[in-house]
Motif scaffolding. Sequence first.
Motif, PDB file in Angstrom:
ATOM      1  N   MET A   1       0.819  -1.214   0.000  1.00 21.02           N
ATOM      2  CA  MET A   1       0.000   0.000   0.000  1.00 21.02           C
ATOM      3  C   MET A   1       0.854   1.265   0.000  1.00 21.02           C
ATOM      4  SD  MET A   1      -2.914  -1.129  -0.514  1.00 21.02           S
ATOM      5  CE  MET A   1      -3.900   0.345  -0.380  1.00 21.02           C
ATOM      6  N   ARG A   2       2.116   1.152  -0.443  1.00 17.79           N
ATOM      7  CA  ARG A   2       2.963   2.333  -0.580  1.00 17.79           C
ATOM      8  C   ARG A   2       2.674   3.011  -1.906  1.00 17.79           C
ATOM      9  NH1 ARG A   2       9.001   1.637   1.539  1.00 17.79           N
ATOM     10  NH2 ARG A   2       9.313   2.788  -0.369  1.00 17.79           N
ATOM     11  N   VAL A   3       2.725   4.326  -1.899  1.00 18.36           N
ATOM     12  CA  VAL A   3       2.602   5.084  -3.138  1.00 18.36           C
ATOM     13  C   VAL A   3       3.869   4.819  -3.933  1.00 18.36           C
ATOM     14  CG1 VAL A   3       2.398   7.371  -4.170  1.00 18.36           C
ATOM     15  CG2 VAL A   3       1.124   6.819  -2.084  1.00 18.36           C
ATOM     16  N   ALA A   4       3.702   4.482  -5.212  1.00 14.50           N
ATOM     17  CA  ALA A   4       4.829   4.112  -6.053  1.00 14.50           C
ATOM     18  C   ALA A   4       5.164   5.229  -7.034  1.00 14.50           C
ATOM     19  CB  ALA A   4       4.509   2.828  -6.808  1.00 14.50           C
ATOM     20  N   ASP A   5       6.351   5.175  -7.539  1.00 16.62           N
ATOM     21  CA  ASP A   5       6.833   6.137  -8.510  1.00 16.62           C
ATOM     22  C   ASP A   5       6.096   5.922  -9.831  1.00 16.62           C
ATOM     23  OD1 ASP A   5       8.268   7.561 -10.426  1.00 16.62           O
ATOM     24  OD2 ASP A   5      10.185   7.148  -9.484  1.00 16.62           O
ATOM     25  N   ASN A   6       5.289   6.903 -10.238  1.00 11.12           N
ATOM     26  CA  ASN A   6       4.522   6.796 -11.486  1.00 11.12           C
ATOM     27  C   ASN A   6       5.392   6.728 -12.727  1.00 11.12           C
ATOM     28  OD1 ASN A   6       2.056   6.715 -10.270  1.00 11.12           O
ATOM     29  ND2 ASN A   6       1.562   8.850 -10.615  1.00 11.12           N
ATOM     30  N   SER A   7       6.636   7.169 -12.631  1.00  4.57           N
ATOM     31  CA  SER A   7       7.499   7.149 -13.809  1.00  4.57           C
ATOM     32  C   SER A   7       7.827   5.722 -14.214  1.00  4.57           C
ATOM     33  CB  SER A   7       8.792   7.936 -13.550  1.00  4.57           C
ATOM     34  OG  SER A   7       9.588   7.275 -12.585  1.00  4.57           O
ATOM     35  N   LEU A   8       7.582   4.756 -13.348  1.00  3.72           N
ATOM     36  CA  LEU A   8       7.838   3.369 -13.670  1.00  3.72           C
ATOM     37  C   LEU A   8       6.694   2.729 -14.439  1.00  3.72           C
ATOM     38  CD1 LEU A   8       9.347   2.229 -10.254  1.00  3.72           C
ATOM     39  CD2 LEU A   8      10.564   2.988 -12.295  1.00  3.72           C
ATOM     40  N   CYS A   9       5.568   3.443 -14.544  1.00  2.95           N
ATOM     41  CA  CYS A   9       4.401   2.918 -15.262  1.00  2.95           C
ATOM     42  C   CYS A   9       4.573   3.129 -16.758  1.00  2.95           C
ATOM     43  CB  CYS A   9       3.127   3.656 -14.831  1.00  2.95           C
ATOM     44  SG  CYS A   9       2.673   3.394 -13.140  1.00  2.95           S
ATOM     45  N   ALA A  10       4.056   2.195 -17.511  1.00  3.64           N
ATOM     46  CA  ALA A  10       4.050   2.370 -18.966  1.00  3.64           C
ATOM     47  C   ALA A  10       3.009   3.432 -19.309  1.00  3.64           C
ATOM     48  CB  ALA A  10       3.695   1.052 -19.637  1.00  3.64           C
TER      49      ALA A  10
END
Length: 84
Positions: free
Chosen positions: A74-83
């Motif tokens: 449930m940690r907020v993740a780095d969106n730059s890793l999303c396609a």
Amino acid sequence: MACFLAPAFRAAQSWSELLDALERTGFWLGFEEDDLVLIQLETGLTLCKCTAIGHSFADLRIKMGKPRVEAGSMRVADNSLCAP
């Protein structure tokens, strides 16, 4: 805490920028139930809800869009890793 972290929240234009800035100061973001919370990186302990330091999830979502959340942690993740 609010004064210490205010520059990171104010300057960030994306979740990635905010997470980078918070990580440099030893923190991360996550969710507990429906609340966005501040987590101390070294211990993994939740310090407070972000609303307690003046930053509601609703306001942050308007500013930066919907964050990506890591399943399980449930940690907020780095969106730059999303396609795209």
